[in-house]
Design a protein around this motif. Structure first.
Motif, short mmCIF file in Angstrom:
data_model
loop_
_atom_site.label_atom_id
_atom_site.label_comp_id
_atom_site.label_asym_id
_atom_site.label_seq_id
_atom_site.Cartn_x
_atom_site.Cartn_y
_atom_site.Cartn_z
N MET A 1 -4.11 9.74 1.77
CA MET A 1 -4.74 8.43 1.71
C MET A 1 -5.86 8.48 0.67
O MET A 1 -6.65 9.39 0.64
CB MET A 1 -5.31 8.06 3.09
N THR A 2 -5.89 7.49 -0.21
CA THR A 2 -6.97 7.40 -1.19
C THR A 2 -8.07 6.54 -0.60
O THR A 2 -7.83 5.53 0.04
CB THR A 2 -6.46 6.78 -2.50
N GLU A 3 -9.28 6.96 -0.83
CA GLU A 3 -10.43 6.25 -0.25
C GLU A 3 -10.84 5.08 -1.14
O GLU A 3 -10.91 5.21 -2.35
CB GLU A 3 -11.59 7.24 -0.11
N ILE A 4 -11.10 3.96 -0.49
CA ILE A 4 -11.60 2.79 -1.22
C ILE A 4 -13.08 3.03 -1.47
O ILE A 4 -13.84 3.26 -0.54
CB ILE A 4 -11.37 1.49 -0.41
N ALA A 91 6.30 0.77 3.41
CA ALA A 91 5.12 1.58 3.06
C ALA A 91 4.91 2.58 4.18
O ALA A 91 5.19 2.29 5.35
CB ALA A 91 3.90 0.69 2.89
N LYS A 92 4.42 3.75 3.83
CA LYS A 92 4.16 4.79 4.83
C LYS A 92 2.68 4.80 5.17
O LYS A 92 1.83 4.47 4.33
CB LYS A 92 4.58 6.15 4.28
N PRO A 93 2.35 5.16 6.40
CA PRO A 93 0.93 5.29 6.76
C PRO A 93 0.22 6.20 5.75
O PRO A 93 0.77 7.22 5.31
CB PRO A 93 0.98 5.93 8.15
N GLY A 94 -0.97 5.81 5.37
CA GLY A 94 -1.71 6.50 4.33
C GLY A 94 -1.71 5.72 3.03
O GLY A 94 -2.48 6.01 2.12
N ALA A 95 -0.85 4.70 2.95
CA ALA A 95 -0.78 3.87 1.74
C ALA A 95 -1.97 2.92 1.68
O ALA A 95 -2.41 2.41 2.71
CB ALA A 95 0.51 3.07 1.73
N ARG A 96 -2.47 2.69 0.48
CA ARG A 96 -3.43 1.61 0.26
C ARG A 96 -2.61 0.39 -0.12
O ARG A 96 -1.93 0.37 -1.14
CB ARG A 96 -4.40 1.92 -0.87
N LEU A 113 0.21 -21.81 -1.48
CA LEU A 113 -0.14 -20.55 -2.13
C LEU A 113 1.04 -19.61 -2.22
O LEU A 113 1.99 -19.69 -1.44
CB LEU A 113 -1.25 -19.85 -1.33
N ASP A 114 0.94 -18.68 -3.17
CA ASP A 114 1.87 -17.57 -3.32
C ASP A 114 1.06 -16.28 -3.23
O ASP A 114 -0.10 -16.25 -3.65
CB ASP A 114 2.57 -17.63 -4.68
N ALA A 115 1.68 -15.22 -2.71
CA ALA A 115 0.96 -13.96 -2.58
C ALA A 115 1.90 -12.78 -2.74
O ALA A 115 3.12 -12.92 -2.63
CB ALA A 115 0.26 -13.89 -1.23
N GLU A 116 1.29 -11.63 -2.98
CA GLU A 116 2.03 -10.39 -3.15
C GLU A 116 1.22 -9.26 -2.53
O GLU A 116 0.00 -9.23 -2.65
CB GLU A 116 2.24 -10.13 -4.64
N VAL A 117 1.90 -8.34 -1.86
CA VAL A 117 1.29 -7.13 -1.34
C VAL A 117 1.94 -5.96 -2.08
O VAL A 117 3.17 -5.86 -2.13
CB VAL A 117 1.49 -6.96 0.18
N CYS A 118 1.10 -5.09 -2.64
CA CYS A 118 1.61 -3.96 -3.42
C CYS A 118 1.00 -2.65 -2.92
O CYS A 118 -0.09 -2.63 -2.34
CB CYS A 118 1.24 -4.11 -4.90
N GLU A 119 1.73 -1.59 -3.17
CA GLU A 119 1.21 -0.23 -3.06
C GLU A 119 1.28 0.33 -4.47
O GLU A 119 2.37 0.61 -4.97
CB GLU A 119 2.05 0.62 -2.10
N GLY A 120 0.14 0.39 -5.12
CA GLY A 120 0.14 0.74 -6.54
C GLY A 120 0.88 -0.32 -7.33
O GLY A 120 0.62 -1.51 -7.18
N GLU A 121 1.86 0.09 -8.11
CA GLU A 121 2.64 -0.85 -8.91
C GLU A 121 3.86 -1.39 -8.16
O GLU A 121 4.56 -2.26 -8.65
CB GLU A 121 3.10 -0.17 -10.21
#
Length: 143
Positions: A1-4, A91-96, A113-121
């Protein structure tokens, strides 16, 4: 997991309620003036398959959409009328997970509205939503 981290421009939000239970939620201003909202996931966000639960992803995108609609409505309260979420990847646990939303159209008391959820790219989910501006005292308040 990367820290914010705040030095990367992330600021914690006090979203409260449901988001406090799955958060914390963080925000960072984008170059286009909008915001990206982030959630660090962990084992508590997993489903029985060991992947991030779809409800967590939908909760994140709904919160991002609500915040963008709230800004578009001049900081008036907004409520979700409809949200359609399409899952493009797991997405796996640990993902931002990072969510971005944009206003497509405002018509009277409705914000589209339109939206997107990403993990990195990588796109994890796409969503479209309709939010209602809930001005207090109106005949159709949903409070």
């Amino acid at each position: 997991m990367t820290e914010i981290r705040e030095e990367e421009g992330w600021k914690p939000l006090k979203a409260g309620g449901f988001m406090a239970g799955i958060g914390p939620l963080h925000a960072r201003r984008r170059q286009d003036g909008g915001f990206t909202y982030a959630l660090e996931t962990g084992e508590a966000h997993a489903n029985a398959l060991g992947l991030v639960h779809g409800g967590v992803i939908t909760g994140l995108v709904d919160q991002a959409i609500a915040l963008v609609a709230w800004h578009a409505a001049g900081r008036a309260p907004v409520v979700t009328v409809q949200i359609d979420t399409r899952f493009a990847a797991s997405a796996k646990p640990g993902a931002r997970l990072e969510a971005k939303a944009n206003v497509r159209h405002v018509a009277g008391s409705l914000v589209f509205l339109d939206a997107e959820v990403c993990e990195g790219e990588r796109t994890v989910a796409l969503a479209t939503a309709v939010m209602k501006i809930a001005r207090k005292g109106g005949p159709d308040d949903r409070q």
